[in-house]
Design a protein around this motif. Structure first.
Motif, PDB file in Angstrom:
ATOM      1  N   LYS A 113      17.865  79.686  60.854  1.00  0.00           N
ATOM      2  CA  LYS A 113      17.439  78.491  60.127  1.00  0.00           C
ATOM      3  C   LYS A 113      18.158  77.225  60.584  1.00  0.00           C
ATOM      4  CE  LYS A 113      18.668  77.940  55.840  1.00  0.00           C
ATOM      5  NZ  LYS A 113      18.792  78.099  54.369  1.00  0.00           N
ATOM      6  N   HIS A 114      19.418  77.342  60.940  1.00  0.00           N
ATOM      7  CA  HIS A 114      20.213  76.178  61.324  1.00  0.00           C
ATOM      8  C   HIS A 114      20.251  75.957  62.838  1.00  0.00           C
ATOM      9  CE1 HIS A 114      21.729  75.790  57.206  1.00  0.00           C
ATOM     10  NE2 HIS A 114      21.850  77.101  57.212  1.00  0.00           N
ATOM     11  N   GLN A 115      19.486  76.767  63.574  1.00  0.00           N
ATOM     12  CA  GLN A 115      19.507  76.662  65.026  1.00  0.00           C
ATOM     13  C   GLN A 115      18.349  75.823  65.553  1.00  0.00           C
ATOM     14  OE1 GLN A 115      20.577  80.031  67.515  1.00  0.00           O
ATOM     15  NE2 GLN A 115      20.954  81.299  65.691  1.00  0.00           N
ATOM     16  N   LEU A 116      18.526  75.340  66.767  1.00  0.00           N
ATOM     17  CA  LEU A 116      17.474  74.629  67.502  1.00  0.00           C
ATOM     18  C   LEU A 116      17.618  75.039  68.959  1.00  0.00           C
ATOM     19  CD1 LEU A 116      15.200  72.544  67.705  1.00  0.00           C
ATOM     20  CD2 LEU A 116      16.951  70.769  67.976  1.00  0.00           C
ATOM     21  N   THR A 348      24.683  63.986  67.842  1.00  0.00           N
ATOM     22  CA  THR A 348      25.382  62.760  67.453  1.00  0.00           C
ATOM     23  C   THR A 348      25.227  61.728  68.569  1.00  0.00           C
ATOM     24  OG1 THR A 348      27.518  63.337  68.459  1.00  0.00           O
ATOM     25  CG2 THR A 348      27.078  64.211  66.252  1.00  0.00           C
ATOM     26  N   PRO A 349      25.532  60.461  68.292  1.00  0.00           N
ATOM     27  CA  PRO A 349      25.357  59.423  69.332  1.00  0.00           C
ATOM     28  C   PRO A 349      26.130  59.700  70.611  1.00  0.00           C
ATOM     29  CG  PRO A 349      25.619  58.407  67.179  1.00  0.00           C
ATOM     30  CD  PRO A 349      25.880  59.870  66.985  1.00  0.00           C
ATOM     31  N   LYS A 350      27.331  60.271  70.503  1.00  0.00           N
ATOM     32  CA  LYS A 350      28.149  60.523  71.693  1.00  0.00           C
ATOM     33  C   LYS A 350      28.041  61.967  72.197  1.00  0.00           C
ATOM     34  CE  LYS A 350      31.615  56.931  70.860  1.00  0.00           C
ATOM     35  NZ  LYS A 350      33.070  56.654  70.697  1.00  0.00           N
ATOM     36  N   SER A 351      27.433  62.838  71.416  1.00  0.00           N
ATOM     37  CA  SER A 351      27.230  64.238  71.803  1.00  0.00           C
ATOM     38  C   SER A 351      25.796  64.603  71.466  1.00  0.00           C
ATOM     39  CB  SER A 351      28.206  65.161  71.065  1.00  0.00           C
ATOM     40  OG  SER A 351      29.546  64.848  71.355  1.00  0.00           O
ATOM     41  N   THR A 352      24.891  64.263  72.373  1.00  0.00           N
ATOM     42  CA  THR A 352      23.467  64.462  72.093  1.00  0.00           C
ATOM     43  C   THR A 352      23.024  65.884  72.422  1.00  0.00           C
ATOM     44  OG1 THR A 352      22.856  63.698  74.308  1.00  0.00           O
ATOM     45  CG2 THR A 352      22.974  62.040  72.561  1.00  0.00           C
ATOM     46  N   GLY A 353      21.879  66.258  71.845  1.00  0.00           N
ATOM     47  CA  GLY A 353      21.292  67.553  72.149  1.00  0.00           C
ATOM     48  C   GLY A 353      21.909  68.697  71.372  1.00  0.00           C
ATOM     49  N   PRO A 372      22.368  72.077  66.919  1.00  0.00           N
ATOM     50  CA  PRO A 372      22.482  70.643  67.238  1.00  0.00           C
ATOM     51  C   PRO A 372      23.953  70.235  67.246  1.00  0.00           C
ATOM     52  CG  PRO A 372      20.801  71.010  65.567  1.00  0.00           C
ATOM     53  CD  PRO A 372      21.530  72.310  65.732  1.00  0.00           C
ATOM     54  N   MET A 373      24.332  69.412  68.188  1.00  0.00           N
ATOM     55  CA  MET A 373      25.695  68.883  68.221  1.00  0.00           C
ATOM     56  C   MET A 373      26.012  68.214  66.877  1.00  0.00           C
ATOM     57  SD  MET A 373      27.408  69.164  71.173  1.00  0.00           S
ATOM     58  CE  MET A 373      27.187  69.285  72.953  1.00  0.00           C
ATOM     59  N   GLY A 374      27.236  68.402  66.421  1.00  0.00           N
ATOM     60  CA  GLY A 374      27.645  67.817  65.157  1.00  0.00           C
ATOM     61  C   GLY A 374      27.475  68.738  63.967  1.00  0.00           C
ATOM     62  N   THR A 375      26.885  69.905  64.180  1.00  0.00           N
ATOM     63  CA  THR A 375      26.778  70.888  63.103  1.00  0.00           C
ATOM     64  C   THR A 375      28.179  71.307  62.676  1.00  0.00           C
ATOM     65  OG1 THR A 375      24.663  71.728  63.947  1.00  0.00           O
ATOM     66  CG2 THR A 375      25.893  73.170  62.468  1.00  0.00           C
ATOM     67  N   PRO A 376      28.486  71.334  61.366  1.00  0.00           N
ATOM     68  CA  PRO A 376      29.826  71.714  60.928  1.00  0.00           C
ATOM     69  C   PRO A 376      30.161  73.159  61.291  1.00  0.00           C
ATOM     70  CG  PRO A 376      28.628  70.614  59.160  1.00  0.00           C
ATOM     71  CD  PRO A 376      27.630  70.911  60.241  1.00  0.00           C
ATOM     72  N   LEU A 377      31.417  73.402  61.586  1.00  0.00           N
ATOM     73  CA  LEU A 377      31.870  74.761  61.884  1.00  0.00           C
ATOM     74  C   LEU A 377      31.559  75.690  60.713  1.00  0.00           C
ATOM     75  CD1 LEU A 377      33.406  76.813  63.644  1.00  0.00           C
ATOM     76  CD2 LEU A 377      35.531  75.981  62.605  1.00  0.00           C
ATOM     77  N   MET A 416      30.927  70.165  65.132  1.00  0.00           N
ATOM     78  CA  MET A 416      31.045  70.765  66.461  1.00  0.00           C
ATOM     79  C   MET A 416      30.468  69.806  67.499  1.00  0.00           C
ATOM     80  SD  MET A 416      32.499  73.665  65.856  1.00  0.00           S
ATOM     81  CE  MET A 416      32.200  74.835  67.174  1.00  0.00           C
ATOM     82  N   ASP A 417      31.293  68.836  67.896  1.00  0.00           N
ATOM     83  CA  ASP A 417      30.915  67.928  68.972  1.00  0.00           C
ATOM     84  C   ASP A 417      32.162  67.596  69.783  1.00  0.00           C
ATOM     85  OD1 ASP A 417      32.163  65.343  67.983  1.00  0.00           O
ATOM     86  OD2 ASP A 417      30.831  65.757  66.304  1.00  0.00           O
ATOM     87  N   TYR A 418      31.978  66.979  70.933  1.00  0.00           N
ATOM     88  CA  TYR A 418      33.089  66.758  71.861  1.00  0.00           C
ATOM     89  C   TYR A 418      34.242  65.979  71.227  1.00  0.00           C
ATOM     90  CZ  TYR A 418      29.991  68.358  75.604  1.00  0.00           C
ATOM     91  OH  TYR A 418      29.153  69.109  76.392  1.00  0.00           O
TER      92      TYR A 418
END
Length: 600
Positions: A113-116, A348-353, A372-377, A416-418
């Protein structure tokens, strides 16, 4: 074309193959023939579905029923009930949904459900050994459009730049900028190269392997596009020899692409030619570093070189070279087919995709996830992963393998982003995500990764060769109960020397697991040093097994099974353990029926 009413998709990735999925395919083909359904249903070999903990996995369409932990013995029932009678076999369905009941498809589960899925979009969907199936899902459409419409290379590079795609191999360098640098570089004889880093060496990582096993043409097409953009006619995929299924499918895919005129001379009738070859790695972790990888392709000992010059200007065979990893290439054609804006809107703007993670360790749903980048751990651990098994508490997650750091439970809501991971002393890395629970000792975890680094150091620079071994010695000293508080200061000093002075990324990032555990779990280090105690009960030299006389029934099982003869006592009377003889093996605790053995 033979039209069928049912498609039976069977995972043939490494995980499911090791669990006899090929025998399941044979059983399906045999049973369909026996029950007169060979013309009504087609068996399809696919790549990884992601939910590796539940393999072997069989998906049947059009119903989308997801059968897990299937065995060859289950096949006759699936054919007779599902294929012949149209009745789903409930006992084999994957048991998970938002309502807590059964779910007939993976898309209905909290795992998905939370994946892309972008990099993994075709894994578990197409047969990776059939180029026609890849073409059927818009495969080679991007390459064909670029070449037939004569789209300028700069326009393609601009699209990659606009997408914000960053390298998925660890450092997160903007992919479009790397393509631009190599495009602009001048070669003395006009020769340039495109390389793919498939030398996935992090412990617990299998993201790139799964892409190559499930969708090899997506990498091949992207490398051809990259060759067009930078002006290269030759590419190399550097892949681990320990990945035999990936190697086999790459060989098949390259052969098919050449037969279809999608590799070789004058692709799509254009003046662009591009060829691709495989190079097998011998298992050296350091060859995942770009300069060491290129040295290895040249047939030399895989050792890193100082930078600058960077590979974009002087790389393979001293020519301008573009190097991306498997997952990075797997995103390219999606971006070109769907548009940079659509990709940039994800994350996120700096960690896309999106980012693919290999989720392992103390987690219920081990496997491959793309989020998606930015998904919480927290979403990854609790929702997708299902939490730690056996009711244990989540303690930490290691991201980035030996180069990464440990994220404590207190920071479980970290995106979860750079940038977010870097801010807490961890890193994205290539995508390994190892989960630890309350039974893990963080000092021991740091020691584990240092052991790996010491073993894999190429030895070229003394900072890494000597420094990592010295660090390991100090950690070993602490886990054996001989450490001092001064050792902790020495460890930190050594770590910063390594980070600033080592030749390549392997040595520069080697201290990360140590520094992150010291930062977030310093109390465990102090307990080892001051109290001579391992709070998690892992470090053998600091363990002490005792018997609670109030609970001991004198059954003698512990004494009978003790290999060191360290336990004594009369029948029906409390027993005792001679600490001078105890070897801390834990056999006594395993055999005690009354929970009378205490470990501390």
């Amino acid at each position: 074309m033979n039209l069928v009413r049912s498609h039976i998709l069977v995972c043939t990735g490494t995980g499911c193959t090791s669990s006899n999925s090929l025998k399941i395919i044979e059983a399906f083909e045999r049973e369909l023939e026996a029950q007169g359904m060979a013309k009504e249903a087609q068996v399809v070999k696919t790549g990884c579905f992601g939910l590796c903990a539940m393999g072997p996995i069989v998906m049947i369409y059009p119903e989308g029923a997801c059968y897990t932990k299937v065995t060859p013995a289950d096949v006759p029932e699936i054919v007779s009930e599902h294929i012949v009678k149209g009745r789903i076999v409930q006992r084999l369905l994957h048991m998970e949904s938002d309502e807590g009941g059964t779910a007939t498809s993976l898309s209905e589960t909290t795992f998905y459900k939370h994946q892309l899925r972008i990099a993994l979009r075709n894994c578990g969907v197409i047969n990776p050994e059939d180029i026609d199936e890849y073409i059927g899902v818009d495969g080679y459409a991007a390459l064909g459009r670029i070449l037939t419409e004569k789209i300028p290379p700069q326009q393609v590079i601009d699209e990659i730049l606009a997408s914000g795609l960053r390298g998925r191999g660890g450092a997160g360098f903007p992919t479009g900028r790397k393509w631009q640098f190599t495009h602009d570089a001048v070669s003395p004889d006009g020769v340039k190269f495109v390389c793919c880093n498939a030398d996935e060496g992090d412990p617990g990582a299998f993201m790139d392997r799964s892409v190559l096993e499930g969708d090899p043409h997506s990498v091949i097409e992207a490398m051809a596009i990259a060759g067009y953009c930078i002006g290269a006619q030759q590419g190399y995929i550097y892949v681990r020899a320990e990945y035999p299924i990936a190697v086999k499918r790459l060989e098949i895919a390259i052969k098919q692409a050449k037969e279809y005129g999608l590799l070789g001379d004058n692709i799509f009738g254009s003046d662009f030619s591009f060829n691709l070859e495989l190079r097998l790695g011998a298992g050296a972790f350091v060859c995942g570093e770009e300069t060491a990888l290129m040295t290895s392709i040249e047939g030399k000992r895989g050792e890193p070189h100082p930078r600058p010059p960077f590979p974009a200007n002087k790389g393979l065979f001293e020519r301008p070279t573009l190097l991306n990893n498997v997952e990075t290439y797997a995103n390219i054609t999606w971006i070109l087919n769907h548009g940079a804006d659509k990709f940039a809107a994800i994350g996120t703007p700096k960690s896309t995709g999106t980012k693919v993670f290999a989720l392992g360790g103390k987690i219920t749903n081990t496997g491959l996830v793309e989020i998606p980048m930015g998904t919480p751990l927290r979403t990854v651990i609790e929702d997708i992963g299902g939490g730690c098994p056996n009711g244990k508490k989540f303690k930490a997650a290691q991201t980035g393998g030996p180069s990464g750091g440990c994220i404590p439970a207190s920071l479980i809501d970290t995106p979860m982003d750079y940038d977010s991971l870097g801010a807490i002393g961890s890193m994205m890395g290539s995508g390994g995500l190892i989960v630890m629970d309350e039974d893990n000792c963080m000092v021991d975890i740091a020691k584990f990764f240092l052991e790996f680094i010491v073993d894999e150091s190429c030895g070229k620079c003394s900072v890494c060769r000597i420094g990592t071994k010295r660090l390991l010695g100090l950690l070993t000293k602490i886990t054996e109960g001989e450490g001092t508080l001064e050792d902790l200061d020495t460890i930190e000093e050594l770590c910063y020397h390594l980070k600033s002075s080592a030749l390549c990324g392997l040595g520069q990032t080697a201290p990360n697991p140590v520094l992150s555990t010291l930062k977030h779990f310093r109390d465990e280090y102090v307990a080892h040093v001051v109290e001579k105690r391992c709070p998690a009960g892992v470090c053998k030299n600091l363990l002490r097994y005792t018997i609670d006389p109030a609970k001991c029934k004198g059954c003698t099982l512990c004494a009978k099974n003790c290999p060191a003869g360290a336990i004594s006592g009369a029948v029906r009377a409390p027993h005792v353990i001679d600490q001078s003889k105890c070897i801390k093996c834990g056999v006594c605790m395993d055999n005690c029926r009354f929970s009378a053995i205490l470990k501390g």
